[in-house]
Scaffold this active site. Structure first.
Site, short mmCIF file in Angstrom:
data_model
loop_
_atom_site.label_atom_id
_atom_site.label_comp_id
_atom_site.label_asym_id
_atom_site.label_seq_id
_atom_site.Cartn_x
_atom_site.Cartn_y
_atom_site.Cartn_z
N MET A 30 0.83 -1.20 0.00
CA MET A 30 0.00 0.00 0.00
C MET A 30 0.87 1.25 0.00
SD MET A 30 -3.49 -0.78 2.05
CE MET A 30 -2.84 -0.64 3.71
N ALA A 32 4.07 3.91 0.98
CA ALA A 32 4.80 4.41 2.17
C ALA A 32 5.89 3.39 2.50
CB ALA A 32 3.87 4.65 3.33
N HIS A 37 9.38 -3.58 3.26
CA HIS A 37 8.90 -3.79 1.88
C HIS A 37 10.05 -4.12 0.93
CE1 HIS A 37 5.65 -0.93 3.37
NE2 HIS A 37 4.95 -1.98 2.98
N LYS A 150 5.10 -10.09 9.50
CA LYS A 150 4.39 -9.20 10.43
C LYS A 150 2.89 -9.35 10.26
CE LYS A 150 4.48 -4.66 10.01
NZ LYS A 150 3.03 -4.28 10.04
#
Length: 285
Positions: A30, A32, A37, A150
């Protein structure tokens, strides 16, 4: 790095890559973006010929009182980070491109695995996740898809519908990436004030104490959970949403930790909801 903004563009790109005999790795995000990532992107880079990242704040996985409008959107910065991996293409559609007028089809994973942990706290969340991930896998024609530990429950749910719907994509779960102080990297960390960010360290600290209890021989789930609860209680800014232990990956209740188990927590620091977890037993030790 190609920037793809429409369904037709990503379908054409994926089709060309498949025609050239390339394997495709998909990393849904998504945006940010942070080091967590990028670790997923690097894992995809190692496994696949072509890496497609998606940057899409998916409205269908947010509840009515959640942070969809406030969720950070920094696409230019994200692209700079993606170029360092590098990824080959990024899919960045508008919501209307993914859910055009008249859209009415959703993937709903029934059963117990979506009704506990984050599923209990966020009704409809996993319907939105399952729907958008299915669409992204179809659009990208992915061979492999990469997700972070996570969101361990999310990985379990995705593996469930991929198997149930006979989707020919292999799902990888990549270990949690933490800051040097132990805080699990999350796009929502940027909501935290400096004082709140310091307070948020209690999440990883509580899980570490639970791991220590396990390493010293504790196997009763309730006692392990109590270690976490007692540790979290030492931080005035921390409010517990849940502390739970389930077998992993089945996510079933257990009387003793005698195999792999997921110890998962959700805690609010101020107005920011953070999640973290640790896998106990065997591979998680």
């Amino acid at each position: 790095m190609k920037i793809l903004r429409t369904v037709k563009e990503i379908q054409a790109y994926a089709g060309d890559m498949k025609a050239a005999g390339k394997t495709i790795g998909l990393v849904p995000t998504m945006g940010a973006l942070h080091e967590g990532h990028l670790t997923l992107m690097r894992a995809a880079r190692e496994k696949c010929d072509i890496v497609i990242a998606s940057v899409f704040v998916n409205p269908t996985q947010f509840g009515p009182n959640e942070d969809f409008d406030a969720y950070p959107r920094r696409f230019d910065e994200d692209c700079e980070k993606l170029a360092t991996v590098p990824v080959d293409a990024v899919f960045h559609p508008e919501p209307a491109e993914m859910y055009p007028e008249g859209y009415c089809t959703y993937v709903n994973v029934e059963g117990d695995i979506t009704k506990k942990l984050c599923g209990a706290q966020r009704p409809g969340h996993f319907r939105g996740v399952a729907t958008v991930v299915t669409k992204l896998m179809n659009l990208s024609r992915a061979d492999e898809a990469f997700f972070g530990q996570k969101d361990a429950q999310q990985v379990v749910v995705i593996r469930r519908f991929v198997e149930d719907l006979n989707i020919n994509v292999h799902i990888h779960m990549v270990p949690i990436v933490r800051e040097e102080n132990g805080l699990a990297r999350s796009s929502r960390n940027q909501y935290l004030s400096p004082k709140e960010k310091e307070a948020a360290l209690i999440l990883s600290r509580s899980l570490q104490r639970a791991k220590e209890a396990y390493s010293f021989g504790e196997r009763e789930p309730e006692k392990i959970k109590q270690v976490v609860i007692d540790t979290l209680a030492t931080e005035p800014l921390a409010a517990i949403d849940y502390v739970d232990i389930y077998s992993f990956p089945a996510l079933q209740p257990i009387a003793t930790v005698d195999g792999q188990a997921l110890l998962a927590i959700a805690v609010r620091i101020g107005t920011t909801r953070l999640i973290d977890n640790v896998i106990l037993g065997k591979e998680g030790e």
